[in-house]
Design a protein around this motif. Sequence first.
Motif, PDB file in Angstrom:
ATOM      1  N   GLU A   1      -7.771   8.361 -12.251  1.00 45.05           N
ATOM      2  CA  GLU A   1      -8.844   8.048 -13.096  1.00 45.05           C
ATOM      3  C   GLU A   1      -8.646   7.140 -14.207  1.00 45.05           C
ATOM      4  OE1 GLU A   1      -6.967  11.795 -13.697  1.00 45.05           O
ATOM      5  OE2 GLU A   1      -8.346  11.235 -12.141  1.00 45.05           O
ATOM      6  N   LYS A   2      -7.030   7.093 -14.652  1.00 38.42           N
ATOM      7  CA  LYS A   2      -6.567   6.470 -15.746  1.00 38.42           C
ATOM      8  C   LYS A   2      -6.189   5.189 -15.588  1.00 38.42           C
ATOM      9  CE  LYS A   2      -4.465  10.496 -17.697  1.00 38.42           C
ATOM     10  NZ  LYS A   2      -3.400  11.116 -18.280  1.00 38.42           N
ATOM     11  N   MET A   3      -6.637   4.663 -14.190  1.00 41.49           N
ATOM     12  CA  MET A   3      -6.498   3.321 -13.618  1.00 41.49           C
ATOM     13  C   MET A   3      -4.756   2.876 -13.476  1.00 41.49           C
ATOM     14  SD  MET A   3      -9.327   1.867 -12.848  1.00 41.49           S
ATOM     15  CE  MET A   3      -8.870   0.364 -12.379  1.00 41.49           C
ATOM     16  N   GLN A   4      -3.929   3.934 -13.126  1.00 44.40           N
ATOM     17  CA  GLN A   4      -2.597   3.973 -12.870  1.00 44.40           C
ATOM     18  C   GLN A   4      -2.300   4.260 -11.357  1.00 44.40           C
ATOM     19  OE1 GLN A   4      -0.270   3.555 -15.225  1.00 44.40           O
ATOM     20  NE2 GLN A   4      -1.944   3.567 -16.639  1.00 44.40           N
ATOM     21  N   CYS A   5      -1.235   3.511 -11.040  1.00 44.38           N
ATOM     22  CA  CYS A   5      -1.139   3.574  -9.647  1.00 44.38           C
ATOM     23  C   CYS A   5      -0.617   4.989  -9.097  1.00 44.38           C
ATOM     24  CB  CYS A   5      -0.083   2.409  -9.217  1.00 44.38           C
ATOM     25  SG  CYS A   5       0.453   2.099  -7.491  1.00 44.38           S
ATOM     26  N   VAL A   6      -1.073   5.546  -8.070  1.00 48.43           N
ATOM     27  CA  VAL A   6      -0.436   6.659  -7.368  1.00 48.43           C
ATOM     28  C   VAL A   6       0.344   6.318  -6.378  1.00 48.43           C
ATOM     29  CG1 VAL A   6      -0.967   8.940  -6.411  1.00 48.43           C
ATOM     30  CG2 VAL A   6      -2.416   7.833  -8.241  1.00 48.43           C
ATOM     31  N   PRO A   7       1.585   6.436  -6.407  1.00 46.95           N
ATOM     32  CA  PRO A   7       2.651   6.149  -5.313  1.00 46.95           C
ATOM     33  C   PRO A   7       2.490   6.889  -4.151  1.00 46.95           C
ATOM     34  CG  PRO A   7       3.789   7.171  -7.091  1.00 46.95           C
ATOM     35  CD  PRO A   7       2.413   7.008  -7.592  1.00 46.95           C
ATOM     36  N   PHE A   8       2.465   6.286  -3.077  1.00 53.82           N
ATOM     37  CA  PHE A   8       2.592   7.201  -1.703  1.00 53.82           C
ATOM     38  C   PHE A   8       4.305   7.495  -1.332  1.00 53.82           C
ATOM     39  CE2 PHE A   8       2.958   7.017   2.913  1.00 53.82           C
ATOM     40  CZ  PHE A   8       2.004   8.361   3.032  1.00 53.82           C
ATOM     41  N   LEU A   9       4.979   6.575  -1.599  1.00 53.47           N
ATOM     42  CA  LEU A   9       6.502   6.683  -1.281  1.00 53.47           C
ATOM     43  C   LEU A   9       7.229   6.647  -2.435  1.00 53.47           C
ATOM     44  CD1 LEU A   9       6.984   5.015   2.005  1.00 53.47           C
ATOM     45  CD2 LEU A   9       6.854   7.383   1.642  1.00 53.47           C
ATOM     46  N   PHE A  10       7.258   5.552  -3.207  1.00 54.58           N
ATOM     47  CA  PHE A  10       8.135   4.903  -4.314  1.00 54.58           C
ATOM     48  C   PHE A  10       6.956   4.412  -5.508  1.00 54.58           C
ATOM     49  CE2 PHE A  10      10.465   4.246  -0.325  1.00 54.58           C
ATOM     50  CZ  PHE A  10      11.464   4.923  -0.691  1.00 54.58           C
ATOM     51  N   PRO A  11       7.415   4.821  -6.652  1.00 53.45           N
ATOM     52  CA  PRO A  11       6.465   4.297  -7.771  1.00 53.45           C
ATOM     53  C   PRO A  11       6.795   2.855  -8.114  1.00 53.45           C
ATOM     54  CG  PRO A  11       8.282   5.797  -8.422  1.00 53.45           C
ATOM     55  CD  PRO A  11       8.481   5.716  -7.224  1.00 53.45           C
ATOM     56  N   ALA A  12       5.955   1.925  -8.590  1.00 51.32           N
ATOM     57  CA  ALA A  12       6.060   0.854  -8.941  1.00 51.32           C
ATOM     58  C   ALA A  12       5.124   0.454  -9.680  1.00 51.32           C
ATOM     59  CB  ALA A  12       6.038  -0.137  -7.579  1.00 51.32           C
ATOM     60  N   THR A  13       5.316  -0.685 -10.687  1.00 50.64           N
ATOM     61  CA  THR A  13       4.400  -1.072 -11.670  1.00 50.64           C
ATOM     62  C   THR A  13       3.232  -2.229 -10.903  1.00 50.64           C
ATOM     63  OG1 THR A  13       5.713  -2.848 -12.505  1.00 50.64           O
ATOM     64  CG2 THR A  13       5.953  -0.557 -13.470  1.00 50.64           C
TER      65      THR A  13
ATOM     66  N   LEU B   1       0.752  -1.113   0.071  1.00 49.10           N
ATOM     67  CA  LEU B   1       0.147   0.017   0.085  1.00 49.10           C
ATOM     68  C   LEU B   1       0.773   1.295  -0.006  1.00 49.10           C
ATOM     69  CD1 LEU B   1      -2.879  -0.874   2.407  1.00 49.10           C
ATOM     70  CD2 LEU B   1      -2.954  -0.724  -0.018  1.00 49.10           C
ATOM     71  N   SER B   2       2.072   1.112   0.692  1.00 53.01           N
ATOM     72  CA  SER B   2       2.974   2.271   0.499  1.00 53.01           C
ATOM     73  C   SER B   2       3.591   2.538  -1.400  1.00 53.01           C
ATOM     74  CB  SER B   2       4.030   2.218   1.278  1.00 53.01           C
ATOM     75  OG  SER B   2       4.839   1.047   0.807  1.00 53.01           O
ATOM     76  N   PHE B   3       3.541   1.434  -1.864  1.00 53.97           N
ATOM     77  CA  PHE B   3       3.765   1.658  -3.169  1.00 53.97           C
ATOM     78  C   PHE B   3       2.635   2.125  -4.142  1.00 53.97           C
ATOM     79  CE2 PHE B   3       7.421  -1.499  -2.284  1.00 53.97           C
ATOM     80  CZ  PHE B   3       8.297  -0.630  -2.493  1.00 53.97           C
ATOM     81  N   CYS B   4       1.440   1.560  -3.744  1.00 55.87           N
ATOM     82  CA  CYS B   4       0.215   1.959  -4.288  1.00 55.87           C
ATOM     83  C   CYS B   4      -1.015   2.166  -3.650  1.00 55.87           C
ATOM     84  CB  CYS B   4       0.008   0.790  -5.603  1.00 55.87           C
ATOM     85  SG  CYS B   4      -1.489   1.398  -6.620  1.00 55.87           S
ATOM     86  N   PHE B   5      -1.201   3.255  -3.138  1.00 57.22           N
ATOM     87  CA  PHE B   5      -2.521   3.391  -2.167  1.00 57.22           C
ATOM     88  C   PHE B   5      -3.626   3.834  -2.817  1.00 57.22           C
ATOM     89  CE2 PHE B   5      -0.888   7.636  -2.209  1.00 57.22           C
ATOM     90  CZ  PHE B   5      -1.965   8.493  -1.867  1.00 57.22           C
ATOM     91  N   LYS B   6      -3.617   4.401  -4.098  1.00 54.60           N
ATOM     92  CA  LYS B   6      -4.724   4.912  -4.588  1.00 54.60           C
ATOM     93  C   LYS B   6      -4.789   4.941  -6.129  1.00 54.60           C
ATOM     94  CE  LYS B   6      -5.289   9.512  -4.991  1.00 54.60           C
ATOM     95  NZ  LYS B   6      -5.587  10.841  -4.664  1.00 54.60           N
ATOM     96  N   ILE B   7      -5.423   4.687  -6.928  1.00 47.07           N
ATOM     97  CA  ILE B   7      -5.586   4.556  -8.315  1.00 47.07           C
ATOM     98  C   ILE B   7      -6.345   5.818  -8.885  1.00 47.07           C
ATOM     99  CG2 ILE B   7      -6.437   3.206 -10.360  1.00 47.07           C
ATOM    100  CD1 ILE B   7      -6.144   0.802  -8.614  1.00 47.07           C
TER     101      ILE B   7
END
Length: 134
Positions: free
Chosen positions: A80-92, A72-78
């Motif tokens: 409108e384009k269904m892309q992961c919004v990173p909290f700390l670090f970006p990851a696919t 969840l720290s990598f992707c806590f929110k999505i």
Amino acid sequence: MLFLTVFVLDSTTIIVNFAVVRYSRSRYHSLDAPKALNARYQAKEAYELAKSMQPAFFTIYISKTLLAIILLSFCFKIDEKMQCVPFLFPATFADLELLFFFTHTILSTLLIAWLLLKQPRFRRKIDAKLADVL
């Protein structure tokens, strides 16, 4: 949604394990030894197995919780384009799925190893096999 399903299943496993430990212990103590040796032995085996798995279940539960926090720290929110919004670090998503399933595979293997090492009957059989090999 996957995290919620995993936590519900793990929580249910821990609750059922506590119920089995209490039931099998009371069943073992309630059975009369000379009259019901087979049932008493089965109740004792069920109690030992359930009791030896409790530390493993808690360890796995805490490990999965830490994994969820990391993911969840990598992707806590999505967005409108269904892309992961990173909290700390970006990851696919592929990286997150790989981390999730790899960690669950390791934890499942540890759970089986814990069972084999902590359950008294299984441990005696492993010791006997190792003595034959060595």
